[in-house]
Motif scaffolding. Sequence first.
Motif, PDB file in Angstrom:
ATOM      1  N   PRO A   1       0.851  -1.206   0.000  1.00 53.43           N
ATOM      2  CA  PRO A   1       0.000   0.000   0.000  1.00 53.43           C
ATOM      3  C   PRO A   1       0.884   1.253   0.000  1.00 53.43           C
ATOM      4  O   PRO A   1       1.939   1.277   0.639  1.00 53.43           O
ATOM      5  CB  PRO A   1      -0.808  -0.141   1.291  1.00 53.43           C
ATOM      6  N   TYR A   2       0.451   2.285  -0.706  1.00 60.99           N
ATOM      7  CA  TYR A   2       1.332   3.431  -0.954  1.00 60.99           C
ATOM      8  C   TYR A   2       0.617   4.736  -0.639  1.00 60.99           C
ATOM      9  O   TYR A   2      -0.600   4.791  -0.426  1.00 60.99           O
ATOM     10  CB  TYR A   2       1.818   3.410  -2.397  1.00 60.99           C
TER      11      TYR A   2
ATOM     12  N   ASN B   1      -6.774  -4.604  -8.084  1.00 64.44           N
ATOM     13  CA  ASN B   1      -6.515  -4.920  -6.674  1.00 64.44           C
ATOM     14  C   ASN B   1      -6.137  -6.398  -6.597  1.00 64.44           C
ATOM     15  O   ASN B   1      -6.854  -7.224  -6.047  1.00 64.44           O
ATOM     16  CB  ASN B   1      -7.771  -4.617  -5.847  1.00 64.44           C
TER      17      ASN B   1
ATOM     18  N   PRO C   1      -8.835  -5.242   2.205  1.00 64.85           N
ATOM     19  CA  PRO C   1      -7.848  -4.217   1.849  1.00 64.85           C
ATOM     20  C   PRO C   1      -7.908  -3.821   0.376  1.00 64.85           C
ATOM     21  O   PRO C   1      -8.398  -4.574  -0.470  1.00 64.85           O
ATOM     22  CB  PRO C   1      -6.519  -4.891   2.169  1.00 64.85           C
ATOM     23  N   ASN C   2      -7.363  -2.616   0.099  1.00 67.14           N
ATOM     24  CA  ASN C   2      -7.270  -2.090  -1.261  1.00 67.14           C
ATOM     25  C   ASN C   2      -5.880  -1.490  -1.424  1.00 67.14           C
ATOM     26  O   ASN C   2      -5.489  -0.583  -0.684  1.00 67.14           O
ATOM     27  CB  ASN C   2      -8.336  -1.020  -1.499  1.00 67.14           C
ATOM     28  N   THR C   3      -5.124  -2.017  -2.364  1.00 69.22           N
ATOM     29  CA  THR C   3      -3.749  -1.555  -2.574  1.00 69.22           C
ATOM     30  C   THR C   3      -3.681  -0.043  -2.726  1.00 69.22           C
ATOM     31  O   THR C   3      -2.715   0.596  -2.290  1.00 69.22           O
ATOM     32  CB  THR C   3      -3.152  -2.231  -3.826  1.00 69.22           C
ATOM     33  N   HIS C   4      -4.697   0.580  -3.314  1.00 66.96           N
ATOM     34  CA  HIS C   4      -4.681   2.008  -3.630  1.00 66.96           C
ATOM     35  C   HIS C   4      -5.222   2.871  -2.486  1.00 66.96           C
ATOM     36  O   HIS C   4      -5.384   4.083  -2.662  1.00 66.96           O
ATOM     37  CB  HIS C   4      -5.483   2.256  -4.910  1.00 66.96           C
ATOM     38  N   ASN C   5      -5.496   2.244  -1.352  1.00 72.34           N
ATOM     39  CA  ASN C   5      -5.994   2.982  -0.184  1.00 72.34           C
ATOM     40  C   ASN C   5      -5.292   2.432   1.053  1.00 72.34           C
ATOM     41  O   ASN C   5      -5.716   1.433   1.629  1.00 72.34           O
ATOM     42  CB  ASN C   5      -7.510   2.845  -0.070  1.00 72.34           C
ATOM     43  N   TYR C   6      -4.207   3.105   1.466  1.00 72.65           N
ATOM     44  CA  TYR C   6      -3.403   2.569   2.562  1.00 72.65           C
ATOM     45  C   TYR C   6      -4.188   2.485   3.869  1.00 72.65           C
ATOM     46  O   TYR C   6      -3.854   1.681   4.758  1.00 72.65           O
ATOM     47  CB  TYR C   6      -2.141   3.404   2.754  1.00 72.65           C
TER      48      TYR C   6
ATOM     49  N   PHE D   1      -5.319  -0.784   5.329  1.00 73.23           N
ATOM     50  CA  PHE D   1      -4.305  -1.674   5.903  1.00 73.23           C
ATOM     51  C   PHE D   1      -3.902  -1.262   7.316  1.00 73.23           C
ATOM     52  O   PHE D   1      -3.030  -1.890   7.911  1.00 73.23           O
ATOM     53  CB  PHE D   1      -3.041  -1.686   5.026  1.00 73.23           C
TER      54      PHE D   1
ATOM     55  N   TRP E   1       0.582  -7.339   4.286  1.00 76.82           N
ATOM     56  CA  TRP E   1       0.917  -5.961   4.620  1.00 76.82           C
ATOM     57  C   TRP E   1       0.064  -5.446   5.777  1.00 76.82           C
ATOM     58  O   TRP E   1      -1.108  -5.785   5.902  1.00 76.82           O
ATOM     59  CB  TRP E   1       0.694  -5.041   3.413  1.00 76.82           C
TER      60      TRP E   1
END
Length: 675
Positions: free
Chosen positions: A382-383, A464, A520-525, A528, A662
Amino acid sequence: MSNTYANHRIEKADLDFDGVNGTYFNGAAYLFYHKRSTTQGDRILYSRVILKNEKGKESLETYDANTVMHNKKNYNVNGHSEISNIASVVHQGALYVFWTEDGHLWHKKTADGQTWTTAGQIGFAFNRRTQFAAVSLGGRLYLIGGRHVDNKDTLVVVFLDHDGKTWRSENHLNWKNIRNVCACAYHDANGSLSIMIGIVTTNANLWTAVYRCSIDPNSEASGLREVSSQRHNEYDGLVDFLALETGTVQDSIQDPAIQLFINGWHRPHIWAGHKNNQKKEYNIRTGVWGPKMTRSHGHTKYPTWKYMGTLQYFAPFGDKGEMQQEIWLYMCYNDDSVVQQGSSQLVLCRYKSDKMKYVKTEDGTVSKEFRALIGVVEGAPPYVRNGSESGNYGSTFYYGRTETSQVAISTQFKFSAYVKAGGSLPVGVEATLKFATEHSYKATQASEVTTLFDKSIVPVPGENDVTYIYLAPHVFKTTYEMYDWKGERPFGIQSCLFHAKKASVDFDMHDILHTYVNNPNTHNYETFLHRSGDLAPYADIDRSLSLDVTWVPGETSVFFQKKTSAVEIESSKVSAEFTEGVKNIFDIGGNLSYEYEISHRSDVSEKVGVKLNFPFPRLDHPEDVRKYVLRMHLLVPGENQAKPCYWVPEGKEEQRPWCVAWSVEEVVKQGKKTT
């Protein structure tokens, strides 16, 4: 009838009471026998005999002579507490030895032929001082002998249940006056698993019976059903002990056969002089017993009044893994003028038997259904964007680094051999065809296959994904076929042996991350945040790893820096079903599914890491992030803990894939800190 004869004695093998029992295991003939004394106890000893062939010259050599396998120090013959009979068999890769002691059956087993388990008691028994048989068939272990039930000595089958722990007993009350029993497993003319049972009655009469094996996993029954029986009237009142073994013998019929050896004609209490051993042969194709024959081979024609037996020995020949079977008849020798007091009484008689000849070798990389799932990655880390839409920023997960040494997946394949008999489906070879068992034993000695790869995972807009990492072995299948002792007539029984010389790594992407814990969503830290602080209870603590990655303005790259133990999965199972019309290396004629075992080791130290490259926070935006702590877990399922592991797909529990997960542990924004 002629044969290749070898008069081989085991040094100081004075065999007391019940004679000898033998089994082929790990390249040697193991011979078990009694040695009893008031000072040293009632012992079961064994010696290993190996057939050597150097420059065309054969010799038999003895190893571990008279090694004590079990010792009952306090015994009482009158109290019926002595060791009184022995049987041995190889079952699912282990050598088992059974005996009667204190009115119960006992057993020990060994996986390497040297280290034995402690003695375990079975809650059943056979009549004292009677011969019983041990057979491995259809993945089940059977003990067959006589026991006094309802005022008669009936035939009893003791067997190990599906769980591999529970012993059960089944009385076959249609039989009576049972004394000594021997048995061997074989495929009948239709390819069905069967047992031939030889019976000596209390009246010294001889019977044989064919039992068909059909195991129902939902039933507690043995799965054995009597098909036919025959009384051999020509031997009425003349038989003491028997031995049965599957295989043709030299200068006899070339159809698939079973050999019956008969020890009798010299009753211990009615002396009638030495009488030669007798022999009969069963034609498996026609289902008919041949005429009786008199054996006249050297010293072994005069056995003592003690148990004798047979085993299948396997000798390699040629350079393609072909094998020659021999049938070894072992017994005690009865001529005091030749065997001096205190010297060995144990002798062997060898018969050349069936041949397993090379047919062909095929190879191919396994299809998707047969790949082994070794790892799962919860997508890119996540970023943080900090308001930037530039493609120059983001996060990267690395598995292997090209700047240093790449990750190695080392895999030792444990493929079993499988046999195809007649028109039947292939069956596991521990059932009957010992040729293939020996082939399988040699195949597991293959060296490790190592493959190198590296993989980086970055965020993909609008996706995702979870990444599955598979191992796809390149498999070689070698096919052998069984022939008669001359190597001229095929029996329609094939053995397929599998091994791998190389492997490749494959990747699949699945848009399923949103179904994982906390959605979870990789584009929404923020999805996480505090997702998994400590290791979950289902994770193997010794193998799982955690690494915190702290980002402050600038680029951060962190890898596991210190050497850690590799992720090792000692044995996982891969299974799949064939799709109609799809050609596959595992296709062995009519089989719709297949399973093999695989061991894999993934070196993760200094090979797994994260790069975080986020935009700098903007001064006039308090919601921008200026510090970010990401925790990376490498989770390895503990033993028998795959089911609660959320990342393991249904049907892949046996493969125990690890997971990179993560969790965002800390976020510090321009205006405040988020914990």
